[in-house]
Design a protein around this motif. Structure first.
Motif, PDB file in Angstrom:
ATOM      1  N   SER A 146      49.901  36.567  35.378  1.00  0.00           N
ATOM      2  CA  SER A 146      48.883  35.564  35.693  1.00  0.00           C
ATOM      3  C   SER A 146      49.338  34.182  35.246  1.00  0.00           C
ATOM      4  O   SER A 146      49.203  33.197  35.986  1.00  0.00           O
ATOM      5  N   VAL A 268      45.216  34.898  41.906  1.00  0.00           N
ATOM      6  CA  VAL A 268      43.923  35.572  42.067  1.00  0.00           C
ATOM      7  C   VAL A 268      44.083  37.077  41.870  1.00  0.00           C
ATOM      8  O   VAL A 268      43.312  37.721  41.147  1.00  0.00           O
ATOM      9  N   VAL A 269      45.114  37.645  42.506  1.00  0.00           N
ATOM     10  CA  VAL A 269      45.351  39.086  42.377  1.00  0.00           C
ATOM     11  C   VAL A 269      45.791  39.436  40.954  1.00  0.00           C
ATOM     12  O   VAL A 269      45.378  40.457  40.399  1.00  0.00           O
ATOM     13  N   MET A 272      42.855  39.686  38.740  1.00  0.00           N
ATOM     14  CA  MET A 272      42.133  40.924  39.041  1.00  0.00           C
ATOM     15  C   MET A 272      42.848  42.125  38.429  1.00  0.00           C
ATOM     16  O   MET A 272      42.210  43.046  37.896  1.00  0.00           O
ATOM     17  N   LEU A 273      44.189  42.116  38.485  1.00  0.00           N
ATOM     18  CA  LEU A 273      44.954  43.224  37.919  1.00  0.00           C
ATOM     19  C   LEU A 273      44.843  43.262  36.399  1.00  0.00           C
ATOM     20  O   LEU A 273      44.909  44.336  35.793  1.00  0.00           O
ATOM     21  N   ARG A 275      42.211  42.606  34.804  1.00  0.00           N
ATOM     22  CA  ARG A 275      40.902  43.237  34.541  1.00  0.00           C
ATOM     23  C   ARG A 275      40.839  44.669  35.061  1.00  0.00           C
ATOM     24  O   ARG A 275      40.296  45.551  34.414  1.00  0.00           O
ATOM     25  N   TRP A 276      41.406  44.876  36.248  1.00  0.00           N
ATOM     26  CA  TRP A 276      41.378  46.206  36.876  1.00  0.00           C
ATOM     27  C   TRP A 276      42.788  46.573  37.337  1.00  0.00           C
ATOM     28  O   TRP A 276      43.129  46.415  38.515  1.00  0.00           O
TER      29      TRP A 276
END
Length: 410
Positions: A146, A268-269, A272-273, A275-276
């Motif tokens: 990130s 963005v991805v 998200m990764l 977090r999930w």
């Protein structure tokens, strides 16, 4: 010594800040170099040579640097490499101050910059597992990605903005960032490797051992070679100065925005990764993400609308981030500590080939067939690679969870 003593929160923070500063500097610099050289030469081949000048020294030095990273402290090697890259930015600054109009001078500095990247890449790749506990490593990889992607977003946009004020301002920032990065890396703590004990193996044999380790493990070899050929063929970003100036009729600021679009999608991805994380069917999802990358490349190639091009690049970056996360996680979990430098060197050599050599390939094909056909054919080639690799590497396609991938000794 307890884990709380070995693993300090500040170490990952410093590492992340250093990664942000160093990556931002390289992204800012890439915008300035691309615009300057294309402005001087006005040929796709000139842009291709930007990648080739960096790839050749990276190809020559990355594997020996990986062997050194397994024998010495990665922190010192990485800090020295960052200083070298900072001095190269200083040379670009001097060339710009004296208004040197020969592209050859810039190519010569890019070769030196490639040497610095060749030494920095394996050390940087192998360092993260020594800074965080094993149970936090998947999330640390995602957070690190990130940070990297935020820098890739900010860098080109900042580079396009700063270039309006002149390349001197641009290269000054790059030099400062890289030197601060070197200081942060030099003061990192974390877990240390055991003292290196000399064996009868020569340095060349140790390099070969790292190559054999990767080659004999289909999950690792399949993952990094998939990235190599997919990005090598689908390297649309190398031609962005041509698209920005001649097809989309934009400015250096527009070029910076186009360069940032893939990173926005990737960031963005990546968030998200963090977090999930991807937990099931990671092999299939990796192949699917690379296929989407190829489709997005084709859409970008045929687009003549600035915002459609931005959208295609956003999707391209988002899909690539999934592939990057899975590949880095697979390589990290399957590699023992004493092989991390050499395996990281092989991995970075493949990444360097896909990026820098991909730029050269894109420049050559664009010079021969035009930029649009070069990008579209590259995207189609990426889709062909996905289908071929799914057949060649069944163990990679069938990987379900990261915990199924065990650390294998050489």
């Amino acid at each position: 010594m307890s884990d709380s003593t070995v693993y300090r929160h500040r170490d990952f923070l410093f590492f992340a800040i250093a990664r942000f500063l160093g990556t931002t500097a390289m992204m800012v610099q890439s915008v300035a170099i691309g615009w300057q050289i294309y402005d001087m030469e006005r040929t796709p081949l000139a842009l291709g040579l930007v990648g080739l000048c960096q790839f050749v020294p990276m190809f020559l030095f990355t594997l020996p640097a990986g062997e050194m990273s397994d024998r010495f402290d990665q922190r010192k090697l990485l800090a020295i490499a960052q200083v070298m890259m900072g001095l190269c930015s200083g040379l670009f600054l001097v060339l710009s101050i004296f208004a040197v109009k020969s592209a050859l001078a810039y190519y010569a500095v890019l070769v030196l910059f490639g040497v610095g990247r060749g030494f920095a890449s394996p050390s940087g790749q192998s360092l993260l597992p020594f800074l965080v506990p094993p149970e936090r490593l998947p999330r640390a990889i995602a957070l690190n990605s990130s940070v990297f992607m935020v820098a890739v977003i900010a860098g080109p946009a900042l580079g396009g903005f700063l270039y309006v004020f002149g390349p001197e301002v641009t290269y000054s920032l790059c030099m400062a960032n890289l030197l601060v990065c070197a200081v942060l890396i030099a003061v990192l703590g974390g877990r240390r490797k055991p003292p290196h004990s000399d064996t009868e193996m020569s340095r060349l044999d140790r390099v070969k051992e790292g190559i054999r380790f990767v080659r004999n493990r289909p999950v690792i070899f399949g993952a990094i070679s998939l990235d190599l050929f997919a990005v090598l063929l689908g390297g649309a970003t190398a031609l962005l100065p041509i698209y920005a100036r001649d097809i989309l009729h934009s400015t250096p600021v527009g070029l910076g925005l186009l360069r940032s679009a893939p990173a926005v999608g990737a960031a963005v991805v990546a968030l998200m990764l963090a977090r999930w994380p991807v937990e099931r069917q990671i092999g299939v999802k990796m192949f699917g993400a690379v296929a989407v990358f190829g489709v997005a490349t084709i859409v970008f190639g045929v687009s003549t609308d600035f915002w459609l091009s931005m959208g295609a690049l956003f999707v391209l970056g988002a899909s690539d981030m999934i592939s990057v996360f899975v590949r880095q996680s697979l390589v990290t979990f399957a590699t023992p500590d004493d092989m991390r430098g050499r395996v990281g060197a092989v991995n970075m050599l493949f990444i360097g080939a896909s990026n820098e050599l991909g730029e050269f390939e894109s420049g050559i094909t664009a010079a021969l067939f035009g930029p649009v056909l070069a990008v579209v054919v590259g995207g189609l080639g990426t889709l062909a690679v996905v289908g071929t690799w799914m057949k060649l590497f069944p163990p990679l396609r069938t990987v379900d969870r990261l915990k199924d991938v065990k650390v294998e000794q050489a």
